[in-house]
Design a protein around this motif. Structure first.
Motif, PDB file in Angstrom:
ATOM      1  N   PRO A  97       0.813  -1.224   0.000  1.00  0.00           N
ATOM      2  CA  PRO A  97       0.000   0.000   0.000  1.00  0.00           C
ATOM      3  C   PRO A  97       0.844   1.271   0.000  1.00  0.00           C
ATOM      4  N   GLU A  98       0.378   2.242  -0.767  1.00  0.00           N
ATOM      5  CA  GLU A  98       1.081   3.525  -0.911  1.00  0.00           C
ATOM      6  C   GLU A  98       1.384   4.142   0.456  1.00  0.00           C
ATOM      7  N   GLY A  99       2.596   4.602   0.631  1.00  0.00           N
ATOM      8  CA  GLY A  99       2.971   5.326   1.838  1.00  0.00           C
ATOM      9  C   GLY A  99       3.243   4.453   3.048  1.00  0.00           C
ATOM     10  N   GLU A 100       3.170   3.130   2.875  1.00  0.00           N
ATOM     11  CA  GLU A 100       3.385   2.247   4.025  1.00  0.00           C
ATOM     12  C   GLU A 100       4.819   1.725   4.046  1.00  0.00           C
ATOM     13  N   LYS A 101       5.390   1.701   5.237  1.00  0.00           N
ATOM     14  CA  LYS A 101       6.767   1.219   5.378  1.00  0.00           C
ATOM     15  C   LYS A 101       6.772  -0.293   5.584  1.00  0.00           C
ATOM     16  N   LYS A 102       7.629  -0.980   4.858  1.00  0.00           N
ATOM     17  CA  LYS A 102       7.776  -2.420   5.081  1.00  0.00           C
ATOM     18  C   LYS A 102       9.214  -2.693   5.489  1.00  0.00           C
ATOM     19  N   LEU A 103       9.357  -3.459   6.563  1.00  0.00           N
ATOM     20  CA  LEU A 103      10.701  -3.777   7.039  1.00  0.00           C
ATOM     21  C   LEU A 103      11.367  -4.745   6.056  1.00  0.00           C
ATOM     22  N   LEU A 104      12.494  -4.318   5.540  1.00  0.00           N
ATOM     23  CA  LEU A 104      13.184  -5.091   4.509  1.00  0.00           C
ATOM     24  C   LEU A 104      14.292  -5.951   5.114  1.00  0.00           C
ATOM     25  N   ALA A 105      14.996  -5.355   6.053  1.00  0.00           N
ATOM     26  CA  ALA A 105      16.092  -6.064   6.722  1.00  0.00           C
ATOM     27  C   ALA A 105      16.345  -5.387   8.060  1.00  0.00           C
ATOM     28  N   TYR A 106      16.866  -6.137   9.010  1.00  0.00           N
ATOM     29  CA  TYR A 106      17.164  -5.513  10.300  1.00  0.00           C
ATOM     30  C   TYR A 106      18.253  -6.297  11.000  1.00  0.00           C
ATOM     31  N   ASP A 107      18.957  -5.581  11.844  1.00  0.00           N
ATOM     32  CA  ASP A 107      19.827  -6.251  12.808  1.00  0.00           C
ATOM     33  C   ASP A 107      19.852  -5.370  14.045  1.00  0.00           C
ATOM     34  N   VAL A 108      20.791  -5.591  14.947  1.00  0.00           N
ATOM     35  CA  VAL A 108      20.755  -4.837  16.208  1.00  0.00           C
ATOM     36  C   VAL A 108      21.187  -3.382  16.023  1.00  0.00           C
ATOM     37  N   MET A 109      21.706  -3.015  14.847  1.00  0.00           N
ATOM     38  CA  MET A 109      22.165  -1.636  14.665  1.00  0.00           C
ATOM     39  C   MET A 109      21.304  -0.822  13.707  1.00  0.00           C
ATOM     40  N   HIS A 110      20.593  -1.511  12.803  1.00  0.00           N
ATOM     41  CA  HIS A 110      19.818  -0.783  11.790  1.00  0.00           C
ATOM     42  C   HIS A 110      18.504  -1.493  11.467  1.00  0.00           C
ATOM     43  N   ASN A 111      17.528  -0.685  11.078  1.00  0.00           N
ATOM     44  CA  ASN A 111      16.353  -1.200  10.371  1.00  0.00           C
ATOM     45  C   ASN A 111      16.371  -0.588   8.982  1.00  0.00           C
ATOM     46  N   LEU A 112      16.152  -1.430   7.984  1.00  0.00           N
ATOM     47  CA  LEU A 112      16.090  -0.935   6.607  1.00  0.00           C
ATOM     48  C   LEU A 112      14.664  -1.142   6.102  1.00  0.00           C
ATOM     49  N   TYR A 113      14.017  -0.023   5.723  1.00  0.00           N
ATOM     50  CA  TYR A 113      12.618  -0.084   5.288  1.00  0.00           C
ATOM     51  C   TYR A 113      12.501   0.216   3.800  1.00  0.00           C
ATOM     52  N   LEU A 115       9.620   2.002   1.465  1.00  0.00           N
ATOM     53  CA  LEU A 115       8.398   2.799   1.522  1.00  0.00           C
ATOM     54  C   LEU A 115       7.866   2.939   0.097  1.00  0.00           C
ATOM     55  N   THR A 116       6.610   2.511  -0.132  1.00  0.00           N
ATOM     56  CA  THR A 116       6.074   2.673  -1.486  1.00  0.00           C
ATOM     57  C   THR A 116       5.900   4.159  -1.784  1.00  0.00           C
ATOM     58  N   ASP A 117       6.337   4.558  -2.960  1.00  0.00           N
ATOM     59  CA  ASP A 117       6.453   5.985  -3.279  1.00  0.00           C
ATOM     60  C   ASP A 117       5.987   6.207  -4.722  1.00  0.00           C
ATOM     61  N   GLY A 118       4.713   5.946  -4.959  1.00  0.00           N
ATOM     62  CA  GLY A 118       4.207   6.061  -6.318  1.00  0.00           C
ATOM     63  C   GLY A 118       4.158   4.706  -6.992  1.00  0.00           C
ATOM     64  N   GLU A 119       3.649   4.703  -8.222  1.00  0.00           N
ATOM     65  CA  GLU A 119       3.421   3.440  -8.915  1.00  0.00           C
ATOM     66  C   GLU A 119       4.735   2.723  -9.219  1.00  0.00           C
ATOM     67  N   ASN A 120       4.828   1.497  -8.762  1.00  0.00           N
ATOM     68  CA  ASN A 120       6.004   0.648  -9.020  1.00  0.00           C
ATOM     69  C   ASN A 120       7.313   1.261  -8.524  1.00  0.00           C
ATOM     70  N   THR A 121       7.213   2.085  -7.502  1.00  0.00           N
ATOM     71  CA  THR A 121       8.414   2.745  -6.985  1.00  0.00           C
ATOM     72  C   THR A 121       8.485   2.580  -5.471  1.00  0.00           C
ATOM     73  N   ILE A 122       9.694   2.289  -4.992  1.00  0.00           N
ATOM     74  CA  ILE A 122       9.891   2.259  -3.541  1.00  0.00           C
ATOM     75  C   ILE A 122      11.089   3.131  -3.178  1.00  0.00           C
ATOM     76  N   LYS A 123      11.003   3.661  -1.970  1.00  0.00           N
ATOM     77  CA  LYS A 123      12.091   4.480  -1.421  1.00  0.00           C
ATOM     78  C   LYS A 123      12.698   3.708  -0.248  1.00  0.00           C
ATOM     79  N   PHE A 124      14.013   3.656  -0.194  1.00  0.00           N
ATOM     80  CA  PHE A 124      14.687   2.952   0.902  1.00  0.00           C
ATOM     81  C   PHE A 124      14.970   3.935   2.034  1.00  0.00           C
ATOM     82  N   ILE A 125      14.729   3.483   3.259  1.00  0.00           N
ATOM     83  CA  ILE A 125      14.962   4.328   4.432  1.00  0.00           C
ATOM     84  C   ILE A 125      15.705   3.497   5.475  1.00  0.00           C
ATOM     85  N   ALA A 126      16.787   4.042   6.008  1.00  0.00           N
ATOM     86  CA  ALA A 126      17.539   3.339   7.059  1.00  0.00           C
ATOM     87  C   ALA A 126      17.376   4.082   8.376  1.00  0.00           C
ATOM     88  N   GLU A 127      17.118   3.332   9.430  1.00  0.00           N
ATOM     89  CA  GLU A 127      17.039   3.926  10.765  1.00  0.00           C
ATOM     90  C   GLU A 127      18.041   3.222  11.667  1.00  0.00           C
TER      91      GLU A 127
END
Lengths: 176, 111
Positions: A97-113, A115-127
């Motif tokens: 779903p548009e605008g929803e973050k999905k957890l892609l990978a994680y470990d004890v130091m980072h979460n990598l998400y 985020l759907t960002d338009g049609e057939n497009t995702i944006k990667f976000i690291a926390e």
């Protein structure tokens, strides 16, 4: 600050021996275009890391003979775009779903998400987590997407359904 | 790929004889390092001074070898990292996982 703006397209062999020479080629071009930039060393470090990982990723996963890379420089950003005809990155993420973050990978130091960002497009976000003494056993051994995401001011993946092409776009700020 | 420089009672000093540390050599490097850890049964101090390019595959190999070392009550210590390589470790916070020293003297002083 003088910057030589404009786009340059590179086509490299998608093979391990070509990996480092290809990165050097892109770095030489970028260095010449932004040589008077205030944060030159930091920007070149980011470009080097991003291009290295884009090529490594292509070698590992895309299964194509060549990799097409475009470096587009304007007064504010370097945009690095890698296009290939290989396997789509992750079909499941593209229908999220548009605008929803999905957890892609994680470990004890980072979460990598993703985020759907338009049609057939995702944006990667690291926390980052606030874990200052991480347990080695809880650390991933896969860092490619994380490196690109943390080097970038914006990192997008787009799947072009018409052409079947994967388009990875990384923006790196020139103004700190 | 990994040249032994010196064996001391409590550590082995070895140099990574690579300029480009990447997907091309990551698996072989991990196997060599794990073999050194098993054979000598002591900490390995790795001199990375020759490396100018490192990718995520090689970082993964290093983390894999460190996990093996820690599981066997040993360690992998890194020295002589070029600035770009150190920045790469810091970027993804691996500087909190590996013991990284400027040189051998700094390592021996720190213990």
């Amino acid at each position: 600050m003088q910057i030589i703006t404009g786009a340059k397209e590179f086509i490299f062999l998608n093979a391990l021996p070509a990996l480092v020479p290809s990165v050097k080629h892109v770095l030489d071009h970028t260095g010449k275009c932004i040589k008077d930039t205030d944060y030159l060393n930091d920007i070149l470090f980011r470009v080097k890391s991003v291009v290295t990982e884009l090529f490594t990723n292509a070698c590992k996963h895309s299964g194509t003979e060549t990799v097409k890379l475009t470096v587009d420089i304007n007064d504010d950003y370097i945009s690095i775009t890698k296009i290939d005809d290989g396997h789509p990155f992750n079909r499941e993420l593209l229908v999220h779903p548009e605008g929803e973050k999905k957890l892609l990978a994680y470990d004890v130091m980072h979460n990598l998400y993703a985020l759907t960002d338009g049609e057939n497009t995702i944006k990667f976000i690291a926390e980052e987590s606030d874990n200052e003494q991480p347990d080695i056993n809880n650390i991933t051994e896969h860092f490619g997407l994380l490196i690109i995401t943390k080097c970038a001011n914006e990192f997008l993946y787009h799947y072009d359904r018409l052409t079947g092409q994967n388009v990875f776009t990384v923006k790196i700020s020139l103004i700190g | 790929m990994i040249d032994i420089q010196e064996e001391r009672p409590d550590y082995l000093l070895a140099k990574v004889n690579l300029m480009e540390a990447n997907l091309n050599n990551a698996d072989k490097f991990r196997d060599e390092l794990v073999n050194l850890l098993n054979k000598y049964g002591k900490r390995v101090v790795l001199d990375l001074s020759k490396i100018t390019y490192m990718d995520s595959s090689f970082l993964g190999a290093l983390v894999s070898a460190l996990k093996h070392a820690i599981a066997n009550s040993s360690d992998v210590i890194l020295i002589h990292l070029k600035k770009d390589i150190h920045d790469l470790f810091a970027l993804i916070r691996l500087d909190k996982v590996f013991k990284i020293h400027k040189n051998l003297e700094a390592f021996t002083t720190a213990g």
